[in-house]
Write an enzyme that holds these catalytic residues in place. Structure first.
Site, PDB file in Angstrom:
ATOM      1  N   MET A   1     -11.761  -5.416   4.908  1.00  0.00           N
ATOM      2  CA  MET A   1     -10.877  -4.599   5.844  1.00  0.00           C
ATOM      3  C   MET A   1     -10.793  -5.272   7.192  1.00  0.00           C
ATOM      4  SD  MET A   1     -10.062  -2.109   3.824  1.00  0.00           S
ATOM      5  CE  MET A   1      -9.497  -1.008   5.160  1.00  0.00           C
TER       6      MET A   1
ATOM      7  N   HIS B   1      -8.127   1.289  -4.218  1.00  0.00           N
ATOM      8  CA  HIS B   1      -9.059   1.211  -3.326  1.00  0.00           C
ATOM      9  C   HIS B   1      -9.439   2.424  -2.869  1.00  0.00           C
ATOM     10  CE1 HIS B   1      -9.403   0.167   1.443  1.00  0.00           C
ATOM     11  NE2 HIS B   1     -10.641   0.457   0.831  1.00  0.00           N
TER      12      HIS B   1
ATOM     13  N   SER C   1       0.854  -1.137  -0.022  1.00  0.00           N
ATOM     14  CA  SER C   1      -0.064   0.117  -0.034  1.00  0.00           C
ATOM     15  C   SER C   1       1.018   1.165  -0.063  1.00  0.00           C
ATOM     16  CB  SER C   1      -0.995  -0.122   1.388  1.00  0.00           C
ATOM     17  OG  SER C   1      -1.248   1.224   1.572  1.00  0.00           O
TER      18      SER C   1
ATOM     19  N   ASP D   1      -6.826  -6.166   4.011  1.00  0.00           N
ATOM     20  CA  ASP D   1      -6.200  -4.801   4.081  1.00  0.00           C
ATOM     21  C   ASP D   1      -6.369  -4.307   5.508  1.00  0.00           C
ATOM     22  OD1 ASP D   1      -5.258  -2.092   3.725  1.00  0.00           O
ATOM     23  OD2 ASP D   1      -6.793  -1.642   2.434  1.00  0.00           O
TER      24      ASP D   1
ATOM     25  N   MET E   1      -8.293   8.349  -0.652  1.00  0.00           N
ATOM     26  CA  MET E   1      -8.956   8.873   0.367  1.00  0.00           C
ATOM     27  C   MET E   1      -9.579  10.412   0.033  1.00  0.00           C
ATOM     28  SD  MET E   1      -6.932   7.901   3.464  1.00  0.00           S
ATOM     29  CE  MET E   1      -6.149   6.073   3.604  1.00  0.00           C
TER      30      MET E   1
ATOM     31  N   GLY F   1      -3.141  -3.668   8.930  1.00  0.00           N
ATOM     32  CA  GLY F   1      -2.599  -4.209   9.959  1.00  0.00           C
ATOM     33  C   GLY F   1      -2.073  -5.612   9.750  1.00  0.00           C
TER      34      GLY F   1
ATOM     35  N   GLY G   1       1.170  -2.076   4.364  1.00  0.00           N
ATOM     36  CA  GLY G   1       1.687  -0.761   4.508  1.00  0.00           C
ATOM     37  C   GLY G   1       2.846  -0.543   5.369  1.00  0.00           C
TER      38      GLY G   1
ATOM     39  N   ASP H   1      -4.287   3.599  -2.276  1.00  0.00           N
ATOM     40  CA  ASP H   1      -5.371   3.980  -1.324  1.00  0.00           C
ATOM     41  C   ASP H   1      -5.741   5.444  -1.732  1.00  0.00           C
ATOM     42  OD1 ASP H   1      -5.828   1.762   0.277  1.00  0.00           O
ATOM     43  OD2 ASP H   1      -3.689   2.135   0.980  1.00  0.00           O
TER      44      ASP H   1
ATOM     45  N   HIS I   1      -0.949  -1.666  -4.447  1.00  0.00           N
ATOM     46  CA  HIS I   1      -2.475  -1.115  -3.803  1.00  0.00           C
ATOM     47  C   HIS I   1      -2.419   0.327  -3.533  1.00  0.00           C
ATOM     48  CE1 HIS I   1      -5.999  -1.864  -1.513  1.00  0.00           C
ATOM     49  NE2 HIS I   1      -5.454  -0.934  -0.488  1.00  0.00           N
TER      50      HIS I   1
HETATM   51  C1  DX5 Z   1      -6.431   1.896   5.301  1.00  0.00           C
HETATM   52  C2  DX5 Z   1      -5.747   1.520   4.023  1.00  0.00           C
HETATM   53  C3  DX5 Z   1      -4.687   0.717   3.989  1.00  0.00           C
HETATM   54  C4  DX5 Z   1      -3.402   0.864   5.024  1.00  0.00           C
HETATM   55  C5  DX5 Z   1      -2.501  -0.362   5.007  1.00  0.00           C
HETATM   56  O1  DX5 Z   1      -7.205   2.607   5.117  1.00  0.00           O
HETATM   57  O2  DX5 Z   1      -6.612   1.065   3.073  1.00  0.00           O
HETATM   58  O3  DX5 Z   1      -4.371   0.112   2.806  1.00  0.00           O
HETATM   59  O4  DX5 Z   1      -2.650   1.904   4.153  1.00  0.00           O
HETATM   60  O5  DX5 Z   1      -1.566   0.085   5.746  1.00  0.00           O
HETATM   61  P1  DX5 Z   1      -0.989  -0.771   7.072  1.00  0.00           P
HETATM   62  O6  DX5 Z   1      -0.426  -2.228   6.688  1.00  0.00           O
HETATM   63  O7  DX5 Z   1      -0.062  -0.037   7.932  1.00  0.00           O
HETATM   64  O8  DX5 Z   1      -2.235  -1.233   8.257  1.00  0.00           O
HETATM   65 ZN    ZN Z   2      -6.112  -0.133   1.085  1.00  0.00          ZN
END
Ligand code: DX5
Ligand code: ZN
Length: 268
Positions: free
Chosen positions: A186, A115, A57, A221, A86, A223, A243, A84, A82
């Site tokens: 998620m 995503h 990510s 996705d 937002m 943690g 991530g 992200d 991936h």
């Molecule tokens: C959260 C994102 C993830 C996130 C993953 O909203 O969709 O893709 O960045 O990051 P980690 O692996 O640190 O949880």
């Molecule tokens: Zn994501």
């Protein structure tokens, strides 16, 4: 003379999944492409042949050196990025939009998995398809009736899927699964990297895999790290979004090797 529109029926896979849910295929009204989907099919085939596979990510990557980051990830054996997105409205955080996806498309052949954590996927998802996304997921919480957009995206030759947050009603997702190329489960509430893994995702992965079989691509996705990745793959996850467990490490090759070593073969 222009060709009359073809009558389009759901594919065998869609019908099979509808039967799993007890939905009569005659009730199906959305149009689905029967023509080849070259971009989507290639992305799906790549992901299936690589599964289980780790998807970095890019949220935490070094954006001042984006191309260098992509090359390092390619060298570390990554198959898919991936991305992200937002909007500061659906989630209380902002990231990036179409220009980054378009720029990445120009410099890499890796599968681009977008995503969308945005309130209006109907308006913006097609724009991500147009700038080169291979896979697009949007949230059930943003669009509780997702089938028309799934059909539209599939018609634009992208792999399309729905994402669901840990706090949302899982039963509300199930009727839409037959129309998804992939489902994004998620394991944190969408919005931020670096959160702790919520194991409700593990039960959901198992249920989806058991109910819908091996054809469906399952993505998890949030943690995901060396301690949590094994339980995800054991319960059928194909696409492991990572991530902080990757970008907070100095060496991506070593970090990928440690994550891959922690993968457990599926038992369902
Ligand atoms: C959260 C994102 C993830 C996130 C993953 O909203 O969709 O893709 O960045 O990051 P980690 O692996 O640190 O949880
Ligand atoms: Zn994501």
């Amino acid at each position: 003379m222009p060709k009359p529109p073809e009558v389009i029926y759901p594919s065998d896979v869609v019908i099979e999944r509808m039967l799993v849910l007890g939905i009569a295929p005659e009730s199906f009204s959305e149009s689905y492409m029967t023509e080849p989907r070259p971009r989507a099919s290639k992305a799906i085939a790549t992901l299936k042949s690589a599964r289980p596979t780790i998807l970095p990510s890019l949220l935490l990557c070094d954006f001042a050196n984006l191309e260098r980051e992509v090359r390092l990830l390619e060298d570390a054996g990554v198959e898919c990025l991936h991305l992200d997105v937002m909007d500061g409205h659906f989630v209380p955080n902002m990231s990036y939009g179409m220009p980054i996806v378009e720029s990445l498309r120009k410099i890499t052949k890796l599968v681009l998995d977008v995503h969308l954590m945005i309130s209006d996927p109907v308006q913006y998802a097609p724009q991500f398809a147009n700038v080169g996304a291979d896979c697009i997921t949007f949230h059930l919480e943003a669009l509780p009736e997702p089938q028309a957009l799934l059909a539209k995206l599939r018609g634009m030759d992208v792999a399309a899927g729905v994402a669901i947050n840990p706090s949302s009603d899982f039963a509300a997702l199930l009727p839409h699964v037959p129309f998804c190329d992939l489902v994004l489960v998620m394991s944190v509430q969408a919005g931020f990297g670096g959160q702790s893994f919520n194991s409700v995702a593990v039960d959901r992965l198992r249920q989806l895999r058991t109910q819908f079989g091996p054809d469906l691509l399952l993505e998890v996705d949030g943690g995901v790290n060396e301690s949590t990745i094994g339980q995800c793959t054991a319960q059928g996850a194909d696409l492991l979004v990572v991530g902080s467990a990757l970008f907070r490490q100095a060496n991506y090759v070593d970090a990928m090797a440690r994550l891959n070593a922690a993968i457990v073969p599926t038992n369902c």
